[in-house]
Structures are given as structure tokens and as C-alpha cells.
Design a protein around this motif. Structure first.
Motif, PDB file in Angstrom:
ATOM      1  N   ASN A 172      35.245  87.149  66.014  1.00 51.94           N
ATOM      2  CA  ASN A 172      35.256  86.479  64.601  1.00 51.94           C
ATOM      3  C   ASN A 172      36.447  86.619  63.956  1.00 51.94           C
ATOM      4  O   ASN A 172      36.502  85.867  62.817  1.00 51.94           O
ATOM      5  CB  ASN A 172      33.960  86.986  63.712  1.00 51.94           C
ATOM      6  CG  ASN A 172      32.807  86.628  64.672  1.00 51.94           C
ATOM      7  OD1 ASN A 172      32.717  85.916  65.404  1.00 51.94           O
ATOM      8  ND2 ASN A 172      31.524  87.290  64.294  1.00 51.94           N
ATOM      9  N   ASP A 174      39.946  85.720  61.957  1.00 56.12           N
ATOM     10  CA  ASP A 174      40.533  84.474  61.614  1.00 56.12           C
ATOM     11  C   ASP A 174      42.076  84.654  61.550  1.00 56.12           C
ATOM     12  O   ASP A 174      42.766  83.845  60.975  1.00 56.12           O
ATOM     13  CB  ASP A 174      40.008  84.176  60.271  1.00 56.12           C
ATOM     14  CG  ASP A 174      38.624  83.979  60.139  1.00 56.12           C
ATOM     15  OD1 ASP A 174      38.027  83.485  61.402  1.00 56.12           O
ATOM     16  OD2 ASP A 174      37.696  84.190  59.166  1.00 56.12           O
ATOM     17  N   THR A 178      40.347  79.713  62.361  1.00 56.45           N
ATOM     18  CA  THR A 178      38.949  80.049  62.176  1.00 56.45           C
ATOM     19  C   THR A 178      38.427  80.642  63.696  1.00 56.45           C
ATOM     20  O   THR A 178      38.426  79.983  64.529  1.00 56.45           O
ATOM     21  CB  THR A 178      38.035  79.017  61.930  1.00 56.45           C
ATOM     22  OG1 THR A 178      38.411  78.361  60.423  1.00 56.45           O
ATOM     23  CG2 THR A 178      36.626  79.551  61.724  1.00 56.45           C
ATOM     24  N   ASN A 179      37.890  81.961  63.630  1.00 56.30           N
ATOM     25  CA  ASN A 179      37.358  82.612  64.749  1.00 56.30           C
ATOM     26  C   ASN A 179      38.149  82.321  65.801  1.00 56.30           C
ATOM     27  O   ASN A 179      37.529  82.317  66.971  1.00 56.30           O
ATOM     28  CB  ASN A 179      35.801  81.820  65.029  1.00 56.30           C
ATOM     29  CG  ASN A 179      34.880  82.052  63.947  1.00 56.30           C
ATOM     30  OD1 ASN A 179      35.055  83.089  63.180  1.00 56.30           O
ATOM     31  ND2 ASN A 179      34.071  81.135  63.595  1.00 56.30           N
ATOM     32  N   GLY A 181      39.742  85.190  66.941  1.00 56.93           N
ATOM     33  CA  GLY A 181      39.486  86.439  67.624  1.00 56.93           C
ATOM     34  C   GLY A 181      40.782  87.251  67.488  1.00 56.93           C
ATOM     35  O   GLY A 181      41.877  86.881  67.452  1.00 56.93           O
ATOM     36  N   GLU A 216      37.940  78.923  66.920  1.00 56.66           N
ATOM     37  CA  GLU A 216      36.431  79.229  67.511  1.00 56.66           C
ATOM     38  C   GLU A 216      36.748  79.658  69.160  1.00 56.66           C
ATOM     39  O   GLU A 216      35.652  79.648  69.920  1.00 56.66           O
ATOM     40  CB  GLU A 216      35.557  77.779  67.705  1.00 56.66           C
ATOM     41  CG  GLU A 216      35.466  77.251  66.408  1.00 56.66           C
ATOM     42  CD  GLU A 216      34.560  78.200  65.331  1.00 56.66           C
ATOM     43  OE1 GLU A 216      33.940  79.071  65.746  1.00 56.66           O
ATOM     44  OE2 GLU A 216      34.844  78.000  64.388  1.00 56.66           O
ATOM     45  N   ARG A 218      37.218  82.664  69.990  1.00 58.10           N
ATOM     46  CA  ARG A 218      36.396  84.103  70.140  1.00 58.10           C
ATOM     47  C   ARG A 218      37.083  85.005  71.044  1.00 58.10           C
ATOM     48  O   ARG A 218      36.402  85.460  71.839  1.00 58.10           O
ATOM     49  CB  ARG A 218      34.974  83.996  70.279  1.00 58.10           C
ATOM     50  CG  ARG A 218      34.355  82.821  69.504  1.00 58.10           C
ATOM     51  CD  ARG A 218      33.738  83.142  68.396  1.00 58.10           C
ATOM     52  NE  ARG A 218      33.150  82.086  67.716  1.00 58.10           N
ATOM     53  CZ  ARG A 218      32.232  82.216  66.579  1.00 58.10           C
ATOM     54  NH1 ARG A 218      31.905  83.708  66.205  1.00 58.10           N
ATOM     55  NH2 ARG A 218      31.597  81.505  65.779  1.00 58.10           N
TER      56      ARG A 218
END
Length: 573
Positions: A172, A174, A178-179, A181, A216, A218
Motif C-alpha cells: 500500500n 505510495d 498511489t498504492n 508498493g 495500484e 501493489r
């Protein structure tokens, strides 16, 4: 030599000796690892997380020390939580203690293996180094605060200080978006404290990773895997998942780490259609609202499973149908040579998984639990239940190549992707590793394989050898229960060495029945997990091997004379 399916054991509430009064939603087996021999009985024990256990507070979390029998069943277990196991710590609601677990060897030098446990909750995040007693209770512990690790993996002693180092995954994070990882390499001192000035964080624009991650993705996943020096260039390779990459299909990054700074010096991405991986992965919406197959959610290094000299990787796509496990056979250049699947229909284990089992959401390597040359690998599953751990045993098998171009004729076909009348493939072209797994699945003693077109024909014991005008090769599967040696070649038994004494504590004598040898005749020694230890040409009918420098255990001596391969299991005392 190739490792193939042998059997499996389920560890779950009330099954095979495991009794822990688990509640629905405890999420037992979301992470696990081998923890060494904690109770001193000579058998490897496990540490298993139950991140949503409610001892002390809702989702406070717990871990279990599971004392094993060597057949994969459980002797007993000890819970460690805010209320049990001597763990004098206050865990808060949604602490998720046990989200990540790792066996780290004997950190406090008391002769008892210790464990690392993560609790990634943002309001009380920490990495716990727990020093254990022989009975699995807590002797004492050190909390390293403010470390977020949804994934936690032991990666060996990178910096050569005598302590096992850790990879902490934070999917998660950033960094750069965003996300996207991150994964952090953590080095600890003799007091079990993380040394922040030595921590290496790998993410977008950090730790030498550069670009390649998207929002995203991850990256960091739930587990990483140290492969060792895969490409033989002096740097070690670390496999890290990005399980939401490519629309949820998932991906694995093989990172080459600088031997001094541990920054990334090169990398290869493996996903559908990239890095040599050719299987089709789903992007459909899952029952939990996420999307895709989630390749690379978890993984572990398993040694060389196909005997080509390269370490291989077990991983999975835990939201592909019932959850698919994968063995990725790796090339030296960090790409995938080929793969085999483990699920309800593939792999030969005979699994019966629920439609939304999420098999392979966690994976860990145990090793030779039984002490017989097999290896054991743990796969987590049981979504919607209290949690299940599937302990898979893989056995070393030898496919004995018959000299010249030959095929198995007559008899009964157990599997085939080839039509002889039409001279065409009727299914996918298979690699030899995939073909051998078809032999495992069908318990076929005889296999015809063509290295040019990927035809694979598995036959029963009534087949006989015949010359092949289509340049196929015949093999005998020495792991098949109904293998019958035919009179043709008779496995060239004259070329099988006499090996004595076996077991041995040091010198192993080899005697061959022929007197002359070619420059291609040689023998090799393999460890129980398929690592080649040495190779030597055969010069005379009598020779010796000194095993005094190797640890006690099971080994395999493989000789190749005139193109005929024979394998002898050797025990070092």
C-alpha cells in the motif's frame, strides 16, 4: 532429475493433529514459514499466522508455533497472542499481529530458533523479533516500532553478519504514486533491533528500481523469495510480487541486487505475455471485490526442481478460479523457461479445492521434512473458513532416456497431445517439464517426447519400444508405481554403478561394469532439493567420492554412460 507430486497433508482446525479452537474469520495460514527445530526433536517446526484472531481485541492477531511430525501431521501447537504464550504485549484492535511471519534462526544464541512477526496496523505498527523457549512460548521479544510489513520474508544473510535478514513488503506504499508498493530490506543488529541507516527501500525511483510500476500495482506483495545468484554474475536475485499489476493479472519482478549497496542493478518483469510466462490470467471481478488473478501474491524459492542448474520459484495466482499454484522454471537470464500448474486438475496432487478457495494466497518452503529426499512446500487456502494449510510433498524422480530415437508403441495411452494418423498436435505443445507432470498425473511408466514439436504421449506398462522415424525420444519414469522394465535395453543395467557403503559417513565407492569410457561419460552429485553439488568425468571402472564435507542427509548420484542415465539414492550419515 525432476521433482514431482508425491502426496499432501491438510492442516486445519481439528484435522491431522491441529487443535486450536479457531474461530471463523481468524484467517489462519494467511502467512507461514518453517521455523527450524524449536523443540529439539530433529523435525522442522512451523510458525503460522492468524492475523484476525480476537484475543485481547478484535483482529488483534496471533501466531501459532506448530510442532510437526515428519509425515506432515501435527504433534502439538502453542498459540502466541496478547493472552497466551507468555507474550507480554498489548495489542490493539485491528493490529493484525501475525500478518507476516518468518523463521529467522537463532537470533539470541541460546540454541533455540526464533521468529519474526509483523503487525502492520497504522496506529501500532511494528516488527517483533520473538525469542522462543523450547515449548514455543515467548522467552522475550523486541519490538521494532513503525515498521509496516504486510509481507515478511526471511532472505538469508545478505550482509554476512551471521544473522538472517528480512524483506518487508508494503503493497500500500505510495512512493511515486498511489498504492504502487515497496519492499524494504531490513538488517538487524545483535540486539534484534533494525538498523535504520542500513535499510534499503526498493520502490518507484528508490533503491535503484527506477520506473516500471504503476498506480495500484501493489509491489511488495505478501512474500518475497531470495533466489541466490541466478545469472552467475556475482549479484543475488530477489523475486518480489506486484499482485495487482496489469489490471489485476499480477506480476513478479526478478531484481538483481548490488552485492554491496543491495540496490537494484537490473530487473525483469514476469506476467502474462512477458518474461517468458505464457499462461492466460483473468482480469474478472472477484467475490471480494478485487479484480484479476493476482499472480505473485506470494512465492518461495524451492531450489532446482528440473535439474537444469537454475533455482526455480513457486508462486500462484490465488484468485484464478479455485486458486492456481505455479512452479516457474527459471532461465539464467531471469525469464521463465516453462511452468507447471498446481490446482484441482493439474499437478498430480489430487487436490479438491473449493471454487473460491484462494489456494496459493500464501506459500512457504519447508524442505526435507520426512528425511527421505522429498521436499515439502506449504500452500495456504481455505477462504471462507478458519483457514487451511496444504502441505505438499514433492519427490525426486528420474526420467531415464533410452538411447537413440525411439518411441513407446502399443499398450494403452494414458495421455496424448498428438495424433499419429494426422501427424498433428491435438492440444498445446508441451515442454518436457509439462510432459513429465502429465506422466506424474497419470502415473505413466513410459513417456514418448519430441523436443522438436512438443508432442507428449504417456503410456502404460504394456507398451514396448520401437524405432522412431520422427525423431522422438523414449523415457522411463522411475517414479511410476507400475513401472515394468522391458527387455529392450533393460535400462542398460550393465551401466548402473555399484555404490558402497550406503549409508556412508565419508568415502563412497563407485564401481562400473564396463572398462572403457568416452569423454561424455560422467557422474554428478545432487542434494535432496536438486542442487548440483559437483560433476566429474568417468575415467575408470572404479572411483571414489568423498562426502565427508557434506552435511548428513539424502543425496542423489546420477551417472551418464553412453547416453543412459542412472540414479542412485545415497545416504550420508
Amino acid at each position: 532429475m525432476q521433482f514431482g507430486p508425491d502426496s499432501f497433508v491438510e492442516i486445519a482446525e481439528g484435522l491431522n493433529g491441529f487443535n486450536a479452537n479457531l474461530d471463523a474469520g481468524d484467517r489462519f495460514s494467511r502467512d507461514h514459514d518453517q521455523a527450524g527445530d524449536i523443540n529439539g526433536d530433529g523435525i522442522i517446526d512451523l510458525v503460522i499466522g492468524a492475523r484476525s484472531d480476537d484475543d485481547g481485541a478484535t483482529d488483534a492477531g496471533a501466531v501459532y508455533i506448530v510442532f510437526m511430525n515428519n509425515d506432515g501431521t501435527v504433534q502439538s501447537n502453542q498459540k502466541i497472542s496478547a493472552l497466551e504464550g507468555g507474550f507480554d504485549e498489548t495489542l490493539l484492535q485491528s493490529n493484525f499481529f501475525g500478518y507476516g511471519v518468518a523463521g529467522i534462526g537463532d537470533y539470541d544464541a541460546d540454541g533455540i530458533p526464533d521468529i519474526a512477526v509483523s503487525a502492520p496496523s497504522t496506529n501500532n505498527a511494528g516488527l517483533y523479533i520473538i525469542h522462543l523457549n523450547r515449548d514455543g512460548t515467548v522467552k522475550d521479544f523486541v519490538k521494532n516500532s513503525s515498521i509496516t510489513a504486510q509481507g515478511l520474508s526471511a532472505i538469508g544473510d545478505l550482509n554476512n553478519d551471521g544473522r538472517i535478514d528480512l524483506a518487508a513488503g508494503d503493497p500500500n506504499a505510495d512512493f511515486g504514486g498511489t498504492n504502487r508498493g515497496a519492499v524494504s530490506l531490513l538488517f538487524l543488529n545483535g540486539a534484534s533491533r533494525v538498523m535504520p541507516n542500513q535499510t534499503v527501500t526498493i520502490a518507484t525511483g528508490m533503491g535503484g528500481f527506477g520506473t516500471g510500476l504503476e498506480d495500484e500495482d501493489r509491489f511488495g506483495g505478501r512474500a518475497s523469495a531470495m533466489l541466490g545468484d541466478l545469472d552467475n554474475d556475482g549479484t543475488k536475485e530477489l523475486a518480489v510480487g506486484a499482485f495487482m499489476s496489469d489490471g489485476g493479472k499480477g506480476a513478479i519482478w526478478i531484481l538483481s541486487l548490488d552485492s554491496t549497496t543491495y540496490n537494484v542493478v537490473s530487473k525483469v518483469k514476469i506476467t502474462e505475455g512477458q518474461g517468458g510466462f505464457t499462461d492466460t490470467l483473468t482480469t474478472s471481478i472477484n467475490p471480494n471485490g478485487s479484480a484479476g488473478a493476482n499472480l505473485g501474491h506470494a512465492m518461495c524459492s524451492v531450489g532446482d526442481l528440473n535439474g537444469d542448474g537454475n533455482p526455480d520459484l513457486m508462486t500462484g495466482a490465488n484468485q484464478q478460479s479455485e486458486g492456481w499454484g505455479y512452479i516457474l522454471y527459471l532461465n539464467e537470464d531471469k525469464t521463465v523457461k516453462t511452468f507447471t500448474r498446481i490446482n484441482n486438475t493439474d499437478g498430480g496432487f489430487g487436490l479438491t479445492l473449493d471454487p473460491e478457495e484462494r489456494f496459493s494466497r500464501s506459500i512457504s518452503f519447508i524442505g526435507d521434512l520426512r528425511g527421505d529426499g522429498t521436499i515439502a512446500v506449504n500452500y495456504g487456502g481455505g477462504a471462507g473458513s478458519t483457514g487451511i494449510l496444504y502441505l505438499l510433498f514433492l519427490k525426486p524422480c528420474n526420467f531415464v532416456e533410452q538411447a537413440g530415437f525411439q518411441r513407446w508403441a502399443g499398450g494403452n495411452v494414458l495421455f496424448s497431445n498428438w495424433s499419429h494418423p494426422n501427424q498433428i498436435l491435438t492440444g498445446d505443445s508441451l515442454t518436457f517439464e509439462q510432459c513429465s507432470f502429465k506422466a506424474f498425473e497419470t502415473d505413466a511408466p513410459f513417456v514418448t517426447y519430441n523436443f522438436n514439436d512438443g508432442r507428449c504421449i504417456c503410456m502404460d506398462s504394456t507398451a514396448t519400444l520401437s524405432a522412431s522415424t520422427e525423431l522422438s525420444t523414449a523415457f522411463i519414469n522411475n517414479c511410476a508405481e507400475n513401472t515394468i522394465i522391458t527387455s529392450v535395453n533393460d535400462l542398460d543395467i550393465k551401466n548402473q554403478p555399484t555404490v558402497y557403503p550406503n549409508p556412508t559417513s565419508s568415502i563412497l565407492n563407485l564401481e562400473f561394469k564396463q572398462a572403457t569410457f568416452s569423454k561424455d561419460d560422467h557422474f554428478m552429485l545432487f542434494s535432496a532439493i536438486g542442487t548440483q553439488l559437483f560433476s566429474e568425468g568417468i575415467q575408470s571402472a572404479q572411483t571414489t567420492v568423498d562426502l565427508s564435507g557434506y552435511p548428513a542427509g539424502m543425496y542423489f548420484l546420477v551417472s551418464s554412460i553412453g547416453g543412459v542415465v542412472n540414479t542412485v539414492r545415497v545416504v550420508k550419515e
